[in-house]
Design a protein around this motif. Structure first.
Motif, mmCIF file in Angstrom:
data_model
loop_
_atom_site.group_PDB
_atom_site.id
_atom_site.type_symbol
_atom_site.label_atom_id
_atom_site.label_comp_id
_atom_site.label_asym_id
_atom_site.label_seq_id
_atom_site.Cartn_x
_atom_site.Cartn_y
_atom_site.Cartn_z
ATOM 1 N N GLY A 140 0.797 -1.213 0.000
ATOM 2 C CA GLY A 140 0.000 0.000 0.000
ATOM 3 C C GLY A 140 0.835 1.270 0.000
ATOM 4 O O GLY A 140 0.320 2.353 -0.261
ATOM 5 N N LYS A 141 2.131 1.188 0.293
ATOM 6 C CA LYS A 141 3.011 2.364 0.249
ATOM 7 C C LYS A 141 3.334 2.663 -1.214
ATOM 8 O O LYS A 141 3.476 1.761 -2.023
ATOM 9 C CB LYS A 141 4.311 2.116 1.011
ATOM 10 N N THR A 142 3.464 3.925 -1.509
ATOM 11 C CA THR A 142 3.742 4.319 -2.901
ATOM 12 C C THR A 142 5.163 4.847 -3.078
ATOM 13 O O THR A 142 5.520 5.279 -4.156
ATOM 14 C CB THR A 142 2.741 5.387 -3.372
ATOM 15 N N ALA A 143 5.974 4.813 -2.047
ATOM 16 C CA ALA A 143 7.356 5.306 -2.120
ATOM 17 C C ALA A 143 8.215 4.369 -2.966
ATOM 18 O O ALA A 143 7.899 3.184 -3.110
ATOM 19 C CB ALA A 143 7.927 5.397 -0.712
ATOM 20 N N PRO A 144 9.314 4.881 -3.518
ATOM 21 C CA PRO A 144 10.250 3.990 -4.220
ATOM 22 C C PRO A 144 10.776 2.936 -3.253
ATOM 23 O O PRO A 144 11.042 3.238 -2.088
ATOM 24 C CB PRO A 144 11.384 4.929 -4.644
ATOM 25 N N MET A 145 10.903 1.706 -3.735
ATOM 26 C CA MET A 145 11.279 0.602 -2.849
ATOM 27 C C MET A 145 12.428 -0.216 -3.400
ATOM 28 O O MET A 145 12.558 -0.406 -4.602
ATOM 29 C CB MET A 145 10.082 -0.321 -2.635
#
Length: 175
Positions: A140-145
């Motif tokens: 659910g996180k939209t940050a670069p991973m």
């Protein structure tokens, strides 16, 4: 080399087990080890290992796990403890993650730092502080991973360094 790892069935732990070409002993709820309740038995079962990867997170348990392993291994120059911390320790409490998660990862950092600088230890102690890693925890996180495999590769690089090299900590994230 024999490696013990907590949280070996998912995320970073699983990526480590899949990547390493060494014998790995895993400790997870799936094989009867609850990090909250099994710290003593995990330490005992890890005594013949060369590396302990303190990966599983369950609030105070990761800190307690480190303290127990450090107490058991601190006088052995052939042992390495690798903690999976978090980049969140750099942010305001609750800024990027839950406030409790941030506090716990900062507390882990503080306990490990004390062991590094204020004891007469012989074992190596390393902390890897990843940014967001693409695992179940970050759904659910939209940050670069980063991938869990990338963190496992970083852990492997640390393990493969000569024993006399003290790394301390590495922070890694996607920009």
């Amino acid at each position: 080399m024999k490696i013990a790892i907590t949280g070996h069935t998912k995320g970073i732990g699983k990526a480590c087990v899949d990547l390493f070409d060494h014998e790995c002993i895993g400790f997870s709820r799936s094989n009867g080890f609850d990090i909250d309740k099994s710290i003593t038995s995990i330490v005992r079962a890890s005594k013949d290992c060369d590396v302990f990867i303190n990966n599983a997170f369950n609030y105070h348990s990761q800190i307690k796990m480190f303290q127990e392993m450090f107490n058991a291994w601190q006088n052995d120059s052939t042992k390495t403890i690798i903690n999976v911390g978090s980049r969140t320790k750099y942010y305001p409490v609750g800024g990027t993650n839950s406030p409790d998660y941030t506090r716990e990862k900062r507390a882990l950092h503080d306990v490990v730092e004390s062991a590094l600088f204020y004891s007469k230890k012989k074992c190596r102690v390393i902390t890897i502080n990843p940014g967001y890693v693409d695992t179940e925890m970050t759904k659910g996180k939209t940050a670069p991973m980063l991938s869990a495999t990338k963190i496992a590769e970083t852990i492997k690089w640390c393990m493969d360094r000569p024993q006399e090299e003290e790394i301390g900590e590495i922070s890694i994230w996607v920009t």
